[in-house]
Design an enzyme around this catalytic site. Sequence first.
Site, mmCIF file in Angstrom:
data_model
loop_
_atom_site.group_PDB
_atom_site.id
_atom_site.type_symbol
_atom_site.label_atom_id
_atom_site.label_comp_id
_atom_site.label_asym_id
_atom_site.label_seq_id
_atom_site.Cartn_x
_atom_site.Cartn_y
_atom_site.Cartn_z
ATOM 1 C CG HIS A 163 107.316 -37.131 -86.202
ATOM 2 N ND1 HIS A 163 108.049 -36.038 -85.809
ATOM 3 C CD2 HIS A 163 106.810 -36.838 -87.430
ATOM 4 C CE1 HIS A 163 107.989 -35.118 -86.758
ATOM 5 N NE2 HIS A 163 107.245 -35.577 -87.740
ATOM 6 C CD GLU A 193 111.114 -37.532 -83.334
ATOM 7 O OE1 GLU A 193 111.421 -36.724 -82.439
ATOM 8 O OE2 GLU A 193 110.049 -37.476 -83.974
ATOM 9 C CD GLU A 218 105.128 -38.191 -82.440
ATOM 10 O OE1 GLU A 218 106.165 -38.879 -82.400
ATOM 11 O OE2 GLU A 218 105.149 -36.939 -82.462
ATOM 12 C CG HIS A 223 112.431 -34.104 -85.823
ATOM 13 N ND1 HIS A 223 111.936 -32.968 -85.239
ATOM 14 C CD2 HIS A 223 111.595 -35.121 -85.452
ATOM 15 C CE1 HIS A 223 110.853 -33.273 -84.524
ATOM 16 N NE2 HIS A 223 110.621 -34.569 -84.634
HETATM 17 ZN ZN ZN Z 1 109.101 -35.775 -84.059
#
Ligand code: ZN
Length: 291
Positions: free
Chosen positions: A180, A125, A256, A87
């Site tokens: 992430h 995030e 993640e 992101h």
């Molecule tokens: Zn992400």
Amino acid sequence: MTTLPRRALAAVAVLASLAACGNPQASTTSPSTTTTSSSSAANVAEPSLVQTLGQTPPSAPPPPSSSVAAPPPASAAGKVVVIDPGHNGGNASHPAEINKQVPAGRGQTKPCNTTGTATNAGYTEHEFTWDVSVRVRDALVAKGVKVVMTRSNDTGVGPCVNERADVGNKANAAAVVSIHADGSTSPGAHGFHVAYSSPPLNAAQGEPSAKLAKVLRDGLQAAGFATSTYIGSQGLSPRNDLGGLNLSTRPAVLVECGNMRNAAEAAVLSSAAGRQKYADAITQAILSYLG
Ligand code: ZN
């Protein structure tokens, strides 16, 4: 990342607000390399301008005799690693750019990127991925690794997932790691998982990527992080829908790190000490893989 149903819901429900971590890699500024300095300084360089630090270990003055050999360089030194912080800070305010469709591999298109998720307290995030990525970058550079980042700060837009994949491909990276954190609202859902492209679309997505995923999973587990209770199996998640992985021609994984919506995990993800712990584990796993 999220499961498909959740991703689909997020896509329908929220485009401009904080979406779940659906799209592994994102942003619009042109990909650029990292600098060796520490923080968010926007030092933008072309991907080819890989900079390194610490290639020369701090050493004592030359010995009086010429017979003393220097220690052999670490096997990771000189190799290229691409770190992809998920992101970007400007994504939420640029929905048109972020929602445009781009190639995502396997004949599919996906939005350029997403905003990513956040903790219930509002820690985003993109802040998390940037912070951890900088820590990993600096630690790898200190070991002589050449690190290329897919974005150079946490205030830009994009790059798109396909552009992020291009960074690793063009750098001929020995390893590509996208960082992430997830945003599952399922009660109690927690734990990390590592995604890799499956079925593989090229040789690098086969055994090399699966091995990188396992090494990273093992490293996070060894550091005390629990594997996901809600995605994948034993911390691993083979995926066919992640553009950044589908388009990679280099060994690539996406981690993640935890669920930002889980209170206990949010506390770790939001703390500097917690992020350092993630960064240490990721760094050691990358060095192990390169070795
Ligand atoms: Zn992400």
